[in-house]
Design an enzyme around this catalytic site. Structure first.
Site, PDB file in Angstrom:
ATOM      1  N   GLY A  40       1.015  -1.250   0.079  1.00 39.50           N
ATOM      2  CA  GLY A  40      -0.028   0.161   0.042  1.00 39.50           C
ATOM      3  C   GLY A  40       1.000   1.357  -0.012  1.00 39.50           C
ATOM      4  N   THR A 212      10.913  11.276 -11.038  1.00 40.27           N
ATOM      5  CA  THR A 212      11.782  10.111 -10.834  1.00 40.27           C
ATOM      6  C   THR A 212      11.593   9.208 -12.316  1.00 40.27           C
ATOM      7  OG1 THR A 212       9.936   8.890  -9.992  1.00 40.27           O
ATOM      8  CG2 THR A 212      11.319  10.060  -8.269  1.00 40.27           C
ATOM      9  N   ASP A 244       7.683   4.637  -3.416  1.00 33.94           N
ATOM     10  CA  ASP A 244       7.170   5.072  -2.071  1.00 33.94           C
ATOM     11  C   ASP A 244       8.570   5.252  -1.150  1.00 33.94           C
ATOM     12  OD1 ASP A 244       4.544   4.448  -3.443  1.00 33.94           O
ATOM     13  OD2 ASP A 244       4.886   2.337  -2.600  1.00 33.94           O
TER      14      ASP A 244
END
Ligand code: RIB
Length: 309
Positions: A40, A212, A244
């Site tokens: 997640g 990125t 993340d």
């Protein structure tokens, strides 16, 4: 000075299959490896931040199934503050079906309880959001809730870091409220439709938009030039969760007092180290591992020693 990091976002359980080839429609193939792991985008960012040693609160919703309970236990074990993780009765944990093939991934997310992170939740936890000095958010939860949170950040001088992923059209106000926006090659196309190229976007939003690009590293601009921070050279196993990790560690660096370019360099190293392991959270580095890598590879990051956690 408030130093807490907050992440508003999703909690998923990831079912990961590793395979050399992908099946065609209607075809069954034999894969190479399998892993059930915690994921997640919200939880991943929070774990990336907490593993580096920063005080991190996750604002999220889970269900009451086994996966939800295990996810909470994992967050707790990683040192993430979970008092703002709401457990919803008769709801399922978010779920991600991930296929890793030739170092790339394909992901299907079924939101489950993540879709219940609504405006009422944000209102309920407003005072807890205000305890943070920086907040990160992504799009595996309702965008209206994130917009509301971004307004709280703007009104209270809290830095807001947006990662518009998985990408969809979103209100300009959300972009405007963000202090930093971290995007990949696809997501940058949604930032400002009047810009024809990624370079134009970066130049138009200096020290705000960070692009990125995986093995090519990261890009940002000072408004005149576009700068590249190259990716570190590692044996890539799985890029799932690298974005993340970048976001979580960038928040740690900015919150800890690093300048913009140094914070990107730091986050770039953390994201690179993550890719050496299968699974979104498995390879996220500790501060010790980052320091060791930086030292042995002679990477210069100003202010790292003095960085506050
Ligand atoms: O960014 C990687 C994450 O995307 C995975 O952990 C998966 O849960 C999906 O949310």
């Amino acid at each position: 000075m408030r130093k807490k990091i907050g992440v508003i976002g999703s909690v998923n359980v990831d079912i990961v299959s590793q395979t050399k080839n992908l099946p065609k429609v209607g075809e069954t193939i034999i894969g190479d490896d399998f892993l059930i792991s915690f994921g997640g985008k919200g939880a991943n960012e929070a774990v990336a931040s907490a593993r580096l040693g920063a005080s991190t609160t996750l604002f999220a919703c889970v269900g009451d199934d086994m996966f939800s309970k295990n996810s909470i236990a994992n967050l707790q074990q990683e040192g993430v503050h979970i008092t703002a993780v709401k457990q919803i009765k008769n709801e399922k944990c978010g779920f991600a079906n991930i296929v890793v093939s030739n170092k790339n991934n394909q992901i299907i997310v079924v939101p489950g309880a993540n879709s219940r992170l609504d405006s009422a939740y944000i209102k309920k936890f407003t005072s807890r959001i205000k305890e943070c000095s920086i907040i990160g958010g992504q799009f595996e939860i309702p965008v209206e809730s994130l917009l509301l949170a971004s307004r709280i950040c703007k009104d209270n001088n809290i830095k807001f870091v947006l990662n518009p992923s998985p990408i969809k059209d979103y209100p300009k106000e959300l972009f405007d409220n963000a202090t930093y926006v971290v995007v990949n090659e696809i997501e940058i196309g949604y930032v400002d439709k009047s810009c024809k190229t990624a370079d134009q976007v970066l130049k138009k939003y200096p020290f705000k938009v960070i692009l990125t690009k995986g093995s090519q590293g990261c890009y940002y601009s000072d408004g005149k030039e576009v700068f590249n921070i190259p990716a570190i050279s590692v044996d890539v196993v799985d890029t799932t969760g690298a974005g993340d990790t970048f976001l979580g560690s960038f928040m740690v660096a900015i919150n800890g007092g690093l300048e913009f370019a140094d914070a990107i360099t730091f986050a770039n190293v953390c994201a690179g180290l993550k890719t050496t392991k299968l699974g979104a959270q498995t390879g996220m580095p500790t501060m010790k591992q980052v320091e060791k890598y930086i030292k042995s590879n002679k990477i210069k990051i100003n202010g790292l020693k003095e960085m506050e956690l």
